[in-house]
Design an enzyme around this catalytic site. Structure first.
Site, PDB file in Angstrom:
ATOM      1  N   CYS A   1       0.850  -1.201   0.000  1.00  0.00           N
ATOM      2  CA  CYS A   1       0.000   0.000   0.000  1.00  0.00           C
ATOM      3  C   CYS A   1       0.884   1.250   0.000  1.00  0.00           C
ATOM      4  O   CYS A   1       1.808   1.380   0.805  1.00  0.00           O
ATOM      5  CB  CYS A   1      -0.901  -0.045   1.229  1.00  0.00           C
ATOM      6  SG  CYS A   1      -1.703   1.524   1.582  1.00  0.00           S
TER       7      CYS A   1
ATOM      8  N   CYS B   1       0.805   3.156   3.359  1.00  0.00           N
ATOM      9  CA  CYS B   1       1.551   2.417   4.391  1.00  0.00           C
ATOM     10  C   CYS B   1       3.050   2.638   4.193  1.00  0.00           C
ATOM     11  O   CYS B   1       3.802   2.795   5.166  1.00  0.00           O
ATOM     12  CB  CYS B   1       1.235   0.925   4.327  1.00  0.00           C
ATOM     13  SG  CYS B   1      -0.329   0.468   5.106  1.00  0.00           S
TER      14      CYS B   1
ATOM     15  N   HIS C   1      -3.175   0.439   8.516  1.00  0.00           N
ATOM     16  CA  HIS C   1      -3.914   0.336   7.261  1.00  0.00           C
ATOM     17  C   HIS C   1      -5.406   0.126   7.504  1.00  0.00           C
ATOM     18  O   HIS C   1      -5.815  -0.848   8.126  1.00  0.00           O
ATOM     19  CB  HIS C   1      -3.370  -0.812   6.404  1.00  0.00           C
ATOM     20  CG  HIS C   1      -4.049  -0.874   5.062  1.00  0.00           C
ATOM     21  ND1 HIS C   1      -3.650  -0.104   3.998  1.00  0.00           N
ATOM     22  CD2 HIS C   1      -5.133  -1.571   4.640  1.00  0.00           C
ATOM     23  CE1 HIS C   1      -4.451  -0.340   2.965  1.00  0.00           C
ATOM     24  NE2 HIS C   1      -5.362  -1.228   3.328  1.00  0.00           N
TER      25      HIS C   1
ATOM     26  N   ASN D   1     -12.965  10.874   0.172  1.00  0.00           N
ATOM     27  CA  ASN D   1     -13.586  10.170  -0.934  1.00  0.00           C
ATOM     28  C   ASN D   1     -13.710   8.692  -0.562  1.00  0.00           C
ATOM     29  O   ASN D   1     -12.736   8.088  -0.096  1.00  0.00           O
ATOM     30  CB  ASN D   1     -12.736  10.322  -2.198  1.00  0.00           C
ATOM     31  CG  ASN D   1     -12.636  11.769  -2.650  1.00  0.00           C
ATOM     32  OD1 ASN D   1     -13.577  12.536  -2.504  1.00  0.00           O
ATOM     33  ND2 ASN D   1     -11.487  12.143  -3.187  1.00  0.00           N
TER      34      ASN D   1
ATOM     35  N   HIS E   1      -6.287   3.413   1.212  1.00  0.00           N
ATOM     36  CA  HIS E   1      -5.846   3.577   2.604  1.00  0.00           C
ATOM     37  C   HIS E   1      -6.487   4.907   2.989  1.00  0.00           C
ATOM     38  O   HIS E   1      -6.152   5.944   2.401  1.00  0.00           O
ATOM     39  CB  HIS E   1      -4.314   3.619   2.670  1.00  0.00           C
ATOM     40  CG  HIS E   1      -3.732   3.828   4.046  1.00  0.00           C
ATOM     41  ND1 HIS E   1      -2.681   3.061   4.529  1.00  0.00           N
ATOM     42  CD2 HIS E   1      -4.026   4.725   5.024  1.00  0.00           C
ATOM     43  CE1 HIS E   1      -2.374   3.476   5.749  1.00  0.00           C
ATOM     44  NE2 HIS E   1      -3.173   4.496   6.072  1.00  0.00           N
TER      45      HIS E   1
ATOM     46  N   HIS F   1      -7.861   8.372   3.772  1.00  0.00           N
ATOM     47  CA  HIS F   1      -7.141   9.649   3.875  1.00  0.00           C
ATOM     48  C   HIS F   1      -8.130  10.798   3.815  1.00  0.00           C
ATOM     49  O   HIS F   1      -9.085  10.776   3.041  1.00  0.00           O
ATOM     50  CB  HIS F   1      -6.090   9.789   2.760  1.00  0.00           C
ATOM     51  CG  HIS F   1      -6.605   9.469   1.385  1.00  0.00           C
ATOM     52  ND1 HIS F   1      -6.806   8.174   0.958  1.00  0.00           N
ATOM     53  CD2 HIS F   1      -6.990  10.268   0.372  1.00  0.00           C
ATOM     54  CE1 HIS F   1      -7.289   8.201  -0.280  1.00  0.00           C
ATOM     55  NE2 HIS F   1      -7.410   9.461  -0.663  1.00  0.00           N
TER      56      HIS F   1
ATOM     57  N   HIS G   1      -8.450  14.683   2.812  1.00  0.00           N
ATOM     58  CA  HIS G   1      -7.807  15.776   2.086  1.00  0.00           C
ATOM     59  C   HIS G   1      -8.078  17.077   2.846  1.00  0.00           C
ATOM     60  O   HIS G   1      -9.248  17.369   3.160  1.00  0.00           O
ATOM     61  CB  HIS G   1      -8.413  15.932   0.691  1.00  0.00           C
ATOM     62  CG  HIS G   1      -8.251  14.760  -0.232  1.00  0.00           C
ATOM     63  ND1 HIS G   1      -7.367  14.762  -1.291  1.00  0.00           N
ATOM     64  CD2 HIS G   1      -8.876  13.559  -0.280  1.00  0.00           C
ATOM     65  CE1 HIS G   1      -7.467  13.620  -1.956  1.00  0.00           C
ATOM     66  NE2 HIS G   1      -8.378  12.866  -1.360  1.00  0.00           N
TER      67      HIS G   1
HETATM   68  P1  AMP Z   1      -8.218   9.869  -3.622  1.00  0.00           P
HETATM   69  O1  AMP Z   1      -8.461  10.095  -5.092  1.00  0.00           O
HETATM   70  O2  AMP Z   1      -9.211  10.525  -2.711  1.00  0.00           O
HETATM   71  O3  AMP Z   1      -7.992   8.413  -3.301  1.00  0.00           O
HETATM   72  O4  AMP Z   1      -6.871  10.643  -3.293  1.00  0.00           O
HETATM   73  C1  AMP Z   1      -5.618  10.089  -3.526  1.00  0.00           C
HETATM   74  C2  AMP Z   1      -4.639  11.235  -3.435  1.00  0.00           C
HETATM   75  O5  AMP Z   1      -3.351  10.687  -3.226  1.00  0.00           O
HETATM   76  C3  AMP Z   1      -4.564  12.082  -4.711  1.00  0.00           C
HETATM   77  O6  AMP Z   1      -4.860  13.435  -4.396  1.00  0.00           O
HETATM   78  C4  AMP Z   1      -3.135  11.883  -5.170  1.00  0.00           C
HETATM   79  O7  AMP Z   1      -2.575  13.049  -5.736  1.00  0.00           O
HETATM   80  C5  AMP Z   1      -2.429  11.507  -3.874  1.00  0.00           C
HETATM   81  N1  AMP Z   1      -1.213  10.713  -4.023  1.00  0.00           N
HETATM   82  C6  AMP Z   1      -1.025   9.623  -4.792  1.00  0.00           C
HETATM   83  N2  AMP Z   1       0.222   9.150  -4.660  1.00  0.00           N
HETATM   84  C7  AMP Z   1       0.845   9.973  -3.747  1.00  0.00           C
HETATM   85  C8  AMP Z   1       2.152  10.000  -3.185  1.00  0.00           C
HETATM   86  N3  AMP Z   1       3.099   9.109  -3.509  1.00  0.00           N
HETATM   87  N4  AMP Z   1       2.439  10.989  -2.314  1.00  0.00           N
HETATM   88  C9  AMP Z   1       1.501  11.906  -1.983  1.00  0.00           C
HETATM   89  N5  AMP Z   1       0.254  11.914  -2.470  1.00  0.00           N
HETATM   90  C10 AMP Z   1      -0.071  10.965  -3.346  1.00  0.00           C
HETATM   91 ZN    ZN Z   2      -2.092   1.185   3.790  1.00  0.00          ZN
END
Ligand code: AMP
Ligand code: ZN
Length: 112
Positions: free
Chosen positions: A4, A7, A46, A85, A96, A98, A100
């Site tokens: 992940c 993670c 996770h 989301n 995982h 998150h 925003h």
């Molecule tokens: P979601 O579409 O709500 O799942 O958001 C995923 C978010 O993760 C997006 O805004 C991506 O730009 C961000 N993201 C993906 N890979 C990384 C990474 N390696 N480091 C930081 N953010 C990331």
């Molecule tokens: Zn994870």
């Protein structure tokens, strides 16, 4: 199975700009920001989606960390948005959980 992404960031195996971390949560800069401030707040353990979250204390810590990083980013007075989301129709891409934290510009409503 590949590890992940978030993670790996929490564990320090994948580079990220971490803005806050404690024993329960980590906050880091989104790699593809859609606003001048775009920070992601994740639990260290996770949990795939909000549907899998069963820990009210952790939920509170995630939300309070959003407030903290927003304050440190200087956007609390102007206003900001906290978004989670959930699933495919909700626009979730990383499974995982998150939050925003978005700010630094006027945000449109409703979202697309
Ligand atoms: P979601 O579409 O709500 O799942 O958001 C995923 C978010 O993760 C997006 O805004 C991506 O730009 C961000 N993201 C993906 N890979 C990384 C990474 N390696 N480091 C930081 N953010 C990331
Ligand atoms: Zn994870």
């Amino acid at each position: 199975m590949p590890e992940c992404l978030f993670c790996a960031i929490v564990a320090g195996r994948l580079p990220a700009t971490i803005v806050y971390q404690d024993e329960a949560v980590t906050a880091f800069q989104d790699i593809n920001p859609v606003a001048p401030t775009h920070i992601l707040v994740v639990p260290n353990r996770h949990i795939a989606t909000l549907n899998d979250l069963d820990d009210a204390e952790l939920a509170g810590r995630l939300l309070m960390t959003c407030q903290r990083v927003a304050r440190e980013a200087g956007i609390v007075d102007a206003g900001y948005r906290v978004v989670n989301n959930v699933g495919s129709q909700g626009g979730q891409h990383v499974y995982h959980i998150h939050l925003h934290v978005l700010g630094g510009r006027r945000l449109a409503w409703p979202p697309g």
